[in-house]
Write an enzyme that holds these catalytic residues in place. Structure first.
Site, PDB file in Angstrom:
ATOM      1  N   HIS A  77       3.692  -2.126   3.090  1.00 27.45           N
ATOM      2  CA  HIS A  77       3.669  -0.772   2.540  1.00 27.45           C
ATOM      3  C   HIS A  77       4.972  -0.447   1.816  1.00 27.45           C
ATOM      4  CE1 HIS A  77       0.543  -0.658   5.643  1.00 27.45           C
ATOM      5  NE2 HIS A  77       0.044   0.394   5.021  1.00 27.45           N
ATOM      6  N   ASP A  86       0.788  -1.235   0.000  1.00 28.19           N
ATOM      7  CA  ASP A  86       0.000   0.000   0.000  1.00 28.19           C
ATOM      8  C   ASP A  86       0.823   1.289   0.000  1.00 28.19           C
ATOM      9  OD1 ASP A  86      -2.026  -1.829   0.288  1.00 28.19           O
ATOM     10  OD2 ASP A  86      -3.012  -0.782   1.948  1.00 28.19           O
TER      11      ASP A  86
END
Length: 290
Positions: free
Chosen positions: A260, A115
């Site tokens: 992430h 992400d």
């Protein structure tokens, strides 16, 4: 009057004048009045002939004029068909298969999602790592992060990975926003991602996993399936590479893992993934694409 008739009368008149002249009875006045009369007959005959020719010729009618054709307006790109609103997002591969009608996954499958990118430093590093081990991943991109990092976003798609819509500005409390606000966040990100990469995301992830009936409804209206996760190493909080590694290694087949590549320094995530990816592969886990 026909020209032939006029000429005949004129000829007859001249013959009479000759006869009279031969008899010595024609006068100069008579001769002068006869000639104009014959000329008049010629003029009338010509006019009549012209009139008959004119009457025989069809009248000229102007060509019908038509307005030039206006080129058809380009139609706007068709919006994707809406989907049924889900009561909850996708948490596992089984959920994904049920909502998307995808083929069955292998029993040893796990999915890796990444992400908050693209990021100019960490996205390329993670891409290199994924390529090394032939691992597909789902990159959940933020619209305003694609802005300014277009080439990196294109590289992700070029490497064969999937993209998900992760809103335009990553609001931390999306569930508390109105329908139009949520719709705008989704639409702006979708447009930017697709225009930049040519890839139209089919999945939507709410920032922080913040879901509400409104968010689920707007995702469905945009034609996107809502996707969450089942394994969260909380790498965004930078708890240390060993802690991230430990939590990821606890993943089980059928789960969706969260990591992430954006939002700050992701060196801990990258260090952990360098160990986790080959370790899970050694355990017989197979990474699959969503």
């Amino acid at each position: 009057m026909e020209v032939s008739l006029v000429l005949e009368r004129l000829s007859g008149g001249l013959d009479r004048l000759r006869d009279e002249a031969g008899e010595g009875t024609v006068t100069r006045r008579r001769l002068l009045t006869a000639v104009p009369g014959a000329a008049g007959l010629l003029v009338l005959g010509g006019a009549a002939t012209a009139g008959s020719v004119s009457a025989a010729r069809p009248e000229h009618t102007p060509r019908a004029t038509t307005k030039p054709r206006t080129p058809p307006k380009e139609s706007a790109p068709a919006k994707p068909p809406g989907l049924p609103t889900q009561k909850k997002p996708i948490f596992t591969l089984a959920d994904y298969r049920r909502m998307s009608s995808a083929p069955p996954f292998p029993t040893d499958a796990v999915a890796l999602t990444i992400d908050d990118g693209p990021h100019p430093i960490w996205t390329p590093k993670i891409l290199h790592l994924l390529d090394k081990y032939h691992v597909p991943a789902l990159f959940c991109m933020i619209g305003n992060q694609v802005l300014g990092h277009e080439q990196i976003a294109k590289t992700v798609v070029g490497a064969g990975h999937q993209l998900a819509n992760h809103t335009w500005s990553h609001p931390t409390k999306l569930a508390g926003k109105s329908g139009p606000q949520v719709a705008k966040e989704i639409a702006r990100a979708q447009a930017k991602i697709q225009k930049t990469t040519g890839y139209a995301p089919k999945l939507f992830r709410s920032p922080g996993g913040d879901w509400s009936p409104t968010v689920l409804r707007e995702a469905a209206r945009a034609g996107l399936l809502p996707v969450d996760w089942s394994t969260d190493p909380r790498d965004w909080s930078r708890p240390g590479a060993p802690a991230i590694e430990h939590r990821l290694m606890a993943a089980r087949p059928g789960q969706i893992m969260l990591c992430h590549d954006g939002g700050g320094d992701r060196s801990q995530t990258y260090t952990a993934l360098k160990k986790v990816i080959p370790a899970l592969s050694a355990k017989g886990y197979r990474f699959v694409a969503l």
